[in-house]
Scaffold this motif. Structure first.
Motif, PDB file in Angstrom:
ATOM      1  N   LYS A 758     -31.540 -33.026  30.085  1.00 18.95           N
ATOM      2  CA  LYS A 758     -30.110 -33.331  30.042  1.00 18.95           C
ATOM      3  C   LYS A 758     -29.299 -32.157  30.604  1.00 18.95           C
ATOM      4  O   LYS A 758     -28.394 -32.351  31.413  1.00 18.95           O
ATOM      5  CB  LYS A 758     -29.692 -33.619  28.595  1.00 18.95           C
ATOM      6  N   GLN A 759     -29.666 -30.941  30.221  1.00 19.75           N
ATOM      7  CA  GLN A 759     -28.970 -29.758  30.730  1.00 19.75           C
ATOM      8  C   GLN A 759     -29.163 -29.624  32.242  1.00 19.75           C
ATOM      9  O   GLN A 759     -28.225 -29.329  32.986  1.00 19.75           O
ATOM     10  CB  GLN A 759     -29.515 -28.502  30.014  1.00 19.75           C
ATOM     11  N   GLY A 760     -30.404 -29.869  32.688  1.00 23.49           N
ATOM     12  CA  GLY A 760     -30.689 -29.764  34.120  1.00 23.49           C
ATOM     13  C   GLY A 760     -29.897 -30.777  34.930  1.00 23.49           C
ATOM     14  O   GLY A 760     -29.366 -30.464  36.010  1.00 23.49           O
ATOM     15  N   VAL A 761     -29.795 -32.002  34.398  1.00 25.90           N
ATOM     16  CA  VAL A 761     -29.035 -33.054  35.091  1.00 25.90           C
ATOM     17  C   VAL A 761     -27.572 -32.646  35.232  1.00 25.90           C
ATOM     18  O   VAL A 761     -26.970 -32.734  36.306  1.00 25.90           O
ATOM     19  CB  VAL A 761     -29.154 -34.386  34.306  1.00 25.90           C
ATOM     20  N   GLN A 762     -26.986 -32.149  34.131  1.00 31.15           N
ATOM     21  CA  GLN A 762     -25.564 -31.831  34.179  1.00 31.15           C
ATOM     22  C   GLN A 762     -25.289 -30.577  35.012  1.00 31.15           C
ATOM     23  O   GLN A 762     -24.239 -30.475  35.651  1.00 31.15           O
ATOM     24  CB  GLN A 762     -25.027 -31.688  32.754  1.00 31.15           C
TER      25      GLN A 762
END
Length: 792
Positions: A758-762
């Motif tokens: 999720k962090q990588g996507v954002q």
């Protein structure tokens, strides 16, 4: 609130339950210090905060608060000029990032016109520090590692370190793979004292020259740094020292940057912790199926279907409990193990929870009061150390309560006057209740004494209550019966167990007539209550049936009129078609007549106004069609509900979302697929709609079926279960494809998990130049397990 009542009613166990839902250290500190309040305005404010938390949990799935550590010690060190390490700076950075996310979250709520009581005010107390947050984020990763982007010097040093390590490994690789490999204990490169070495058999330790850094436990292997590698290791060591110095400089610089904002950061930590605390109260309430009670300034307590929160919900019996409006004193009688003590504890604990701003496990529209103190004398507190009997222990506690109580107190007595001679105990109990009543305190007491039943019946502001007992099963039902005193069941139970009738008859003759009359009165009251309850249930059933018939009649009437209107419209439409055809033919005839006029040599001609009149008469034959049928949503719903079948597209009215019918679950319910969610929805909440044409585009460049062709790309990408690097690579390829094919918006499903994907996507979306905005999906479409991306 006195500490003894918190211990007696086990309020600390409720606090432990609350702590499970907290993710910030500050929130946990607030939970640890939570105590019931006795000021009306503060109790109301705390409950309004809880109500806001419930609304956000229902609409958005809760507040987006990350797990945060306590930054107070870090700010204390900043105050004295200390330098924070990477982990501490990462924790501060995570706090600042959470502040930004919270502000965006509340901005969106405001734009959607979501009404809240107090949380918008808390949001205004957050202080955004975007520049400082960005600087920390670029320099320190989530684990506290100083990144290459922290400075150009650090990046250069790490490039040199990697290059030097590669040179050393290439050199040593020649030793372990060349003709000298037979001199080694193992063909590996390892490290000792931060220097690269090779494992050499002890007898060949001088063969390679250089430095021996270590040896194995057996002494058969020594770890040698060959002389050819000494200089390379020295250079590597120097680069590493320079790297460490640069890291220390960066950490010192970032720590200095934090100093001017130390108080702002502390305020942010407190506000985020407060919001986390409010969110946790709402989540606890959801777990307990609790509600936010109304607060009565007059101390009118009315708990509807109240349940003790520490008893398994599958075993606890819900009861209506009231005190304070018409009856300031409630006296509960009934057999042992019938639930009297639990009823006392339920009242006391729910009052403590409500006065602490927590939701209570009760029905809607439940009301609590605000008491200055709650006192309780519950259980056997016999003290061996103080050599006090059960009666003495109870009396010592009661003396203390009578001394401290006032008109705003709630007093709970369990088995008042027990432990001594029944006649004296009953007299003491009545006298104590009189004293409490003279002060004006509110009191609920349990007892076995029949004298107190008469006392409650005759004394103004006092009401009898009892715990129901099922004679047929010889067991308590744990139901509280307000207004009915408990009666002795000894004779009935004995007879059911086989005791002979003569013995029971003699026993009845022994007890005095007054006691027997009292038992008969109670039995009569119970019979009347059961009769009234049965009549009430029958009346409710008849009323529900009549209401259903009335509703069906109205629907049938509406259906009749609308069907009639529909048929009339069909007839008019058909008539209009006929008239239109006639008009078209008439136009041709009129045209022919005009042409004949022009060519005619006769003196008699058809006049123009006569032609116009004929045309107007033809036009007037057309009926005016009505469109009421198309506008009538009641009929549409009634008709469409009758033809629902699996696979139909429907609108879920209660959520305002599209869905697809999967299977019928019962007479009135369907299982509906809404996005990634499957839910069971009542049939009257479903409206059949036209199927949505799914946009599909064909693109190249993705892995296909082996033919090197094109593959369909939908508006959703699922990254769950993938490794971080694979997920980011797939995301990059998917975004390019979506942009190439003109998608205005797509959904990225990353799940919650550890939060890494999720962090990588954002982070990726934040850097992409074509991304206009991104936000978590609505709670009914995955919440923070999915991100909706809008392109420019």
């Amino acid at each position: 609130m006195n500490k003894k009542i918190l211990q007696t009613l086990e309020f600390n166990k409720i606090k432990k339950m609350l702590e499970q839902y907290l993710v910030t250290q500050t929130g946990k500190e607030l939970a640890e210090t939570l105590t019931p309040m006795n000021q009306l305005d503060k109790v109301e404010e705390a409950l309004l905060e809880t109500e806001d938390g419930f609304d956000i949990l229902r609409l958005k799935g809760g507040l987006p608060i990350a797990k945060l550590e306590n930054v107070k010690p870090h700010m204390k060190r900043i105050e004295i000029g200390a330098v924070l390490n990477g982990v501490e700076l990462a924790q501060v950075g995570r706090l600042l990032k959470t502040v930004t996310e919270m502000q965006r979250f509340f901005e969106k709520l405001e734009s959607e016109e979501v009404e809240l009581h107090t949380l918008y005010e808390w949001n205004e107390k957050l202080i955004a520090l975007p520049d400082l947050s960005k600087q920390i984020r670029l320099s320190i990763d989530e684990d506290g590692y100083v990144t290459d982007d922290a400075s150009s010097e650090l990046k250069s040093l790490r490039v040199q370190i990697r290059r030097q390590e590669q040179n050393i490994k290439e050199l040593l690789d020649g030793f372990i793979r060349g003709k000298n490999s037979q001199l080694l204990s193992d063909t590996i490169i390892t490290m000792r004292n931060d220097r690269y070495v090779i494992p050499v058999k002890s007898e060949y330790r001088s063969h390679f020259g250089g430095v021996v850094h270590d040896q194995s436990a057996s002494g058969q292997t020594v770890f040698v740094e060959p002389r050819q590698a000494v200089e390379l290791n020295n250079k590597l060591r120097q680069h590493q020292i320079n790297e460490r110095k640069e890291i220390e400089r960066i950490l010192a610089e970032l720590s200095n940057e934090l100093a001017p904002y130390r108080l702002d950061i502390l305020q942010n930590a407190f506000v985020v912790g407060k919001l986390d605390f409010i969110n946790a109260k709402a989540r606890l309430g959801k777990a307990l199926k609790a509600v936010v009670p109304t607060v009565s300034a007059e101390k009118h307590v009315n708990l509807i279907q109240a349940r003790h929160p520490l008893i398994d919900e599958n075993q606890v019996v819900a009861n209506d409990i009231f005190i304070g409006e018409k009856h300031q004193t409630v006296i509960i009688t009934g057999p042992n193990t019938g639930g009297k003590t639990i009823t006392l504890k339920t009242l006391g604990l729910l009052q403590l929870m409500g006065q602490a701003g927590l939701p209570i496990p009760a029905g809607e529209e439940s009301t609590i009061g605000v008491f200055s103190e709650i006192y309780a004398d519950i259980g056997d507190e016999q003290s061996i150390e103080q050599n006090l009997s059960t009666f003495s222990s109870h009396m010592t506690n009661i003396v203390s309560i009578l001394k401290d109580m006032d008109k705003d107190s709630l007093v709970l007595f369990d088995e008042l006057g027990a432990g001594t001679d029944p006649q004296e105990g009953a007299a003491l109990a009545i006298s104590i209740l009189d004293e409490v009543g003279s002060v004006g305190s509110y009191v609920m007491a349990t007892t076995h004494y029949p004298e107190l039943k008469v006392y409650a019946y005759n004394r103004p502001g006092t009401i009898n209550a009892s715990m129901e007992f099922d004679i047929d099963t010889l067991s308590p039902t744990y139901r509280l019966l307000m207004g009915i005193p408990g009666r002795s069941n000894a004779f009935d139970i004995s007879q059911r167990l086989g005791l002979s009738s003569p013995i029971i008859t003699r026993a009845k003759q022994i007890i005095d007539g007054e006691s027997q009359d009292l038992n008969d009165m109670i039995l009569d009251l119970e019979n009347q209550r059961k009769m009234t309850e049965t009549e009430y249930l029958e009346a409710r059933e008849f009323f529900a049936e009549a209401e259903k018939l009335h509703r069906e009649l109205k629907e049938a009437q509406q259906y009749f009129f609308e069907e009639r209107e529909k048929e009339m419209n069909k007839a008019k439409s058909k008539a209009n078609d006929i008239v239109e055809k006639a008009e078209h033919r008439a136009e041709g005839i009129i045209k022919d007549i005009r042409e004949l006029q022009l060519r005619s040599q006769d003196s008699i001609k058809v006049k123009e106004h006569e032609l116009i009149d004929v045309k107007g008469q033809l036009a007037n034959l057309k009926h005016e069609e009505t469109q009421q049928l198309g506008k009538n949503k009641v009929l549409q719903k009634a008709k469409e509900k009758k033809v629902l079948k699996p696979g139909d597209d429907v609108m879920v009215e209660s959520f305002g979302q599209r869905g697809t019918l999967i299977t019928k679950m019962g007479n009135k319910e369907w299982q509906v697929q809404m996005g990634i969610l499957k839910m069971t929805i009542a049939e009257d909440q479903l409206t059949k709609i036209a199927p949505e044409k799914e946009e599909k585009v064909r693109i190249t460049g993705l892995k296909s079926d082996g033919g090197g062709g094109r593959q369909t790309v939908t508006s959703q990408l699922d990254l769950r279960g993938k490794r971080y690097e694979e997920a980011v690579a797939d995301l990059d390829q998917y975004i390019d494809s979506a942009l190439l094919n003109g998608y205005p918006q797509v959904t990225i499903v990353h799940g919650r998990g550890t939060g890494a994907i999720k962090q990588g996507v954002q982070e990726y979306l934040k850097r992409h130049s074509q991304v206009k905005k991104y936000e978590y999906a609505p709670s009914n479409q995955g919440g923070d397990g999915a991100t909706i991306v809008t392109f420019k």
